[in-house]
Design an enzyme around this catalytic site. Sequence first.
Site, PDB file in Angstrom:
ATOM      1  N   HIS A 270      18.361 -46.378   8.822  1.00  0.00           N
ATOM      2  CA  HIS A 270      18.274 -47.434   7.811  1.00  0.00           C
ATOM      3  C   HIS A 270      18.686 -46.887   6.433  1.00  0.00           C
ATOM      4  CE1 HIS A 270      16.406 -51.154   6.083  1.00  0.00           C
ATOM      5  NE2 HIS A 270      16.267 -50.365   5.037  1.00  0.00           N
ATOM      6  N   GLU A 271      18.028 -45.808   6.018  1.00  0.00           N
ATOM      7  CA  GLU A 271      18.323 -45.257   4.696  1.00  0.00           C
ATOM      8  C   GLU A 271      19.756 -44.718   4.639  1.00  0.00           C
ATOM      9  OE1 GLU A 271      16.414 -46.105   2.408  1.00  0.00           O
ATOM     10  OE2 GLU A 271      14.654 -46.614   3.611  1.00  0.00           O
ATOM     11  N   HIS A 274      21.966 -47.551   3.681  1.00  0.00           N
ATOM     12  CA  HIS A 274      21.924 -47.748   2.226  1.00  0.00           C
ATOM     13  C   HIS A 274      22.750 -46.670   1.525  1.00  0.00           C
ATOM     14  CE1 HIS A 274      19.046 -50.983   1.807  1.00  0.00           C
ATOM     15  NE2 HIS A 274      18.070 -50.341   2.430  1.00  0.00           N
ATOM     16  N   GLU A 301      20.907 -54.405   1.850  1.00  0.00           N
ATOM     17  CA  GLU A 301      20.115 -54.401   3.083  1.00  0.00           C
ATOM     18  C   GLU A 301      20.996 -54.670   4.308  1.00  0.00           C
ATOM     19  OE1 GLU A 301      17.214 -53.289   2.721  1.00  0.00           O
ATOM     20  OE2 GLU A 301      16.140 -53.767   4.562  1.00  0.00           O
TER      21      GLU A 301
HETATM   22 ZN    ZN Z   1      16.290 -51.221   3.074  1.00  0.00          ZN
END
Ligand code: ZN
Length: 508
Positions: A270-271, A274, A301
């Site tokens: 997830h990170e 980003h 996101e």
């Molecule tokens: Zn996030």
Amino acid sequence: MSSQTNAYGALRAELREIGLMASINASLSYDEQVFQPKSDAAKNHRAGEMEFMAKLIHSRATSKKLGELIAAAEAEAKSADQHSDEAVIARNARRDYDRATKMPAELVAEMAKTEVLAQNAWATARKNKNYTEFKPWLAKWLDLKKQEVKCVGYKDHPYDALLDQYEPFETAAGVKKVFESLREPLVQLVQKVQSSGKKAPIEIMSRSYDVKAQEEFGRIAAAAIGFDFASGRLDVSVHPFCSGIAPGDTRMTTRYHEHHFNDAFFGVLHETGHAMYEQGLPKSDHVGTALGEAISLGIHESQSRMWENLVGRSRAFWKHFMPAARKAFPKALDGVTDDQWYAAANAITPSFIRVEADEATYNLHILIRFEMETALIAGELGVDDVPSAWNEKYKKYLGITPPDDAMGCLQDVHWSAGLMGYFPTYTLGNLYAAQFFEKAKKDLGDLDAKFAAGDFKPLLGWLRENIHRHGRRYTARELVKRVTGEDLSAKPLLSYLQRKASEVYGVN
Ligand code: ZN
């Protein structure tokens, strides 16, 4: 150089200095959350430093001088294409400037004070599972937010003024429309999964996973999908986050727990999503300008969710990574088949806590918050009725009733921090992710075969080309239309989730 390029150049020079101050603050913040000793003296001093910097930034970002530079740059960009660098930078500087200057200093100060006090009250109330202890602070925040709405202004719904900070140009009506088309089919999907009688073997994820091996495995995966470790870091913090501090310096964090494989591994993916967006923005040339910045939290996101879920939970991804996973965690994965692992990674189970929710039910948690926030801001829901309204919606959408307020309306930090209008960006991210991914698959051919062979470059290249390099050149809605040829729609996310549910639970 003509006088025309001077106004643009002067605006950029001023924005650059404000951008430098913002990156200094981001370094201070990262240091505080990751490296700084935990002594009270160090913490207090850092708080003072950051408050001082924030004041400096605010005064430069609201100065008369900046206002004049923006006006001059706007005048010379008048005849330029609306998507040219000049027009984009002037337009977005104007938006940011107007919003900042519309807020009275006393209101900003009152909000900063309330943030600290309300968060403390929230933490205690959550510990005591007692909403009434937090209620006066929610009322206080609503009052402050209504003042903010008045200062900033809005066209249609007061919530628009709040949403706009996180998702520029988006409106409550726009979100409502797309969320409502998602809601019924999603509620039905979850019900079908529940009544299928099938259970995914989620206990696999809470077996013992050596923390050192988790860290190593996460790093390998982050690098494989495209995170540039020469221009970034992965550290540990209490709350995982990503910070695009500066050109060539993008940092992210996670947390490891022996019995939560999901948390760290999918958190890292997830990170990394980003972080790769941050690494793909043209920051070196655009410190402080709109072209070096992300479009919105929803688009940000969409990048994290795409890598975490659409890529990271796919069969193809695990075809490539499963052998390495078996080597890294031989005991936990002993006797686990590829199918069982896939089912465990894609389980759909209604639960109380948003941050622990699976990728399908997660959106229902967000829909509930969006419906409650818009009603609170419009005065259709009073603070007295928050727990009952919350619990009713959980019963209706997820079929479960929180046993107490800590598992219910007190679970998130957002309302105590004054972050109203923020929640919808999470589900907007899921929607954008699914829609972009569907188009990437069309453009790039058999992505699954590429993932299975460990080749993630084509997808990252596609994201760089279509999304990252543009900064804030387009609005989120413009971008999705430009990239996919379609308006934002719930269909791609729904059909993706339905396909998963039919694979894992045999429902359709
Ligand atoms: Zn996030």
